[in-house]
Design an enzyme around this catalytic site. Structure first.
Site, PDB file in Angstrom:
ATOM      1  CB  CYS A  33      -8.736 -11.779 -95.186  1.00 33.13           C
ATOM      2  SG  CYS A  33      -8.058  -9.491 -95.509  1.00 33.13           S
ATOM      3  CG  HIS A  43     -13.732 -11.060 -97.471  1.00 36.15           C
ATOM      4  ND1 HIS A  43     -12.868 -12.000 -96.599  1.00 36.15           N
ATOM      5  CD2 HIS A  43     -12.425 -10.383 -97.630  1.00 36.15           C
ATOM      6  CE1 HIS A  43     -11.597 -11.520 -96.593  1.00 36.15           C
ATOM      7  NE2 HIS A  43     -10.857 -10.213 -97.181  1.00 36.15           N
ATOM      8  CD  GLU A  44     -11.732  -8.570-101.246  1.00 34.66           C
ATOM      9  OE1 GLU A  44     -11.068  -7.405-101.368  1.00 34.66           O
ATOM     10  OE2 GLU A  44     -11.291  -9.584-101.424  1.00 34.66           O
ATOM     11  CG  HIS A  92     -10.783  -5.286 -97.315  1.00 37.44           C
ATOM     12  ND1 HIS A  92     -10.157  -5.479 -95.451  1.00 37.44           N
ATOM     13  CD2 HIS A  92     -11.304  -7.332 -97.518  1.00 37.44           C
ATOM     14  CE1 HIS A  92      -9.979  -7.077 -95.539  1.00 37.44           C
ATOM     15  NE2 HIS A  92      -9.998  -7.384 -96.908  1.00 37.44           N
TER      16      HIS A  92
HETATM   17 NI    NI Z   1      -9.697  -9.557 -97.650  1.00 35.88          NI
END
Ligand code: NI
Length: 188
Positions: A110, A152-153, A156
């Site tokens: 990341c 993953h995104e 966030h």
């Molecule tokens: Ni990330």
């Protein structure tokens, strides 16, 4: 060249733990500026994905691309890597839903956690609906590494950074220490 006003928030910055708000007007100048500057940062950083909270904006926007078949072992060793890749895609107000209960375990990095990799379990396939950067609704499905990048995104946007999802605390460390393990695991 104009200096990019955005900087990347690093692990430990409280903004990475906050939940982002939906974008009400994708066409506003501020949103379009943000997207343009995020593209520049992503391009310069060598990463494959970037979410707005990582550049200190609590808005539900992220962008990513999947490189074409690559020699980079970080991707080549990832289960179900799509050799065709995906060109840069901007998603606004995305909704991501798992399609099946199957999961895949792989190493992730990341831009907010530079130099480190961690092993994370993700849904194998997901359905995505969102607005694109022109404000048009889009939907698609993704599998394997592509599905992993999306999860993953999207994490966030909910204030979740991958180290909180490790399969085990020991499955986390510096890239130069982890890569030999990844290669060893693949060949064994
Ligand atoms: Ni990330």
């Amino acid at each position: 060249m104009k200096e990019n006003p955005l900087t990347i928030a690093l692990l430990g910055n409280p903004i990475l733990s906050q939940v982002s708000l939906p974008v009400s007007d994708p066409f506003s100048e501020s949103v379009q500026d943000l997207i343009m500057n995020m593209k520049l940062i992503l391009h310069q950083s060598g990463g494959i994905g970037l979410a707005a909270p990582q550049v200190h904006h609590l808005l539900r926007i992220f962008m990513y691309f999947i490189p074409k078949a690559t020699n980079n072992p970080k991707y080549a060793l990832t289960p179900e890597y799509d050799p065709e890749g995906v060109p840069l895609r901007v998603l606004i107000n995305p909704i991501i839903t798992p399609i099946e209960s199957d999961t895949l375990t792989a190493w992730e990095g990341c831009l907010s956690v530079p130099g480190l990799l961690g092993e994370v379990q993700r849904h194998k396939s997901v359905r995505v609906s969102a607005l694109n950067e022109e404000g048009n609704p889009i939907s698609f499905t993704a599998r394997g590494f592509h599905a992993r990048a999306l999860q993953h995104e999207n994490d966030h946007l909910d204030g979740v950074v991958f180290p909180t999802r490790l399969t085990h605390p020991s499955r986390f460390g510096y890239t130069e220490e982890i890569l030999p393990q990844m290669l060893g695991e693949k060949s064994s």
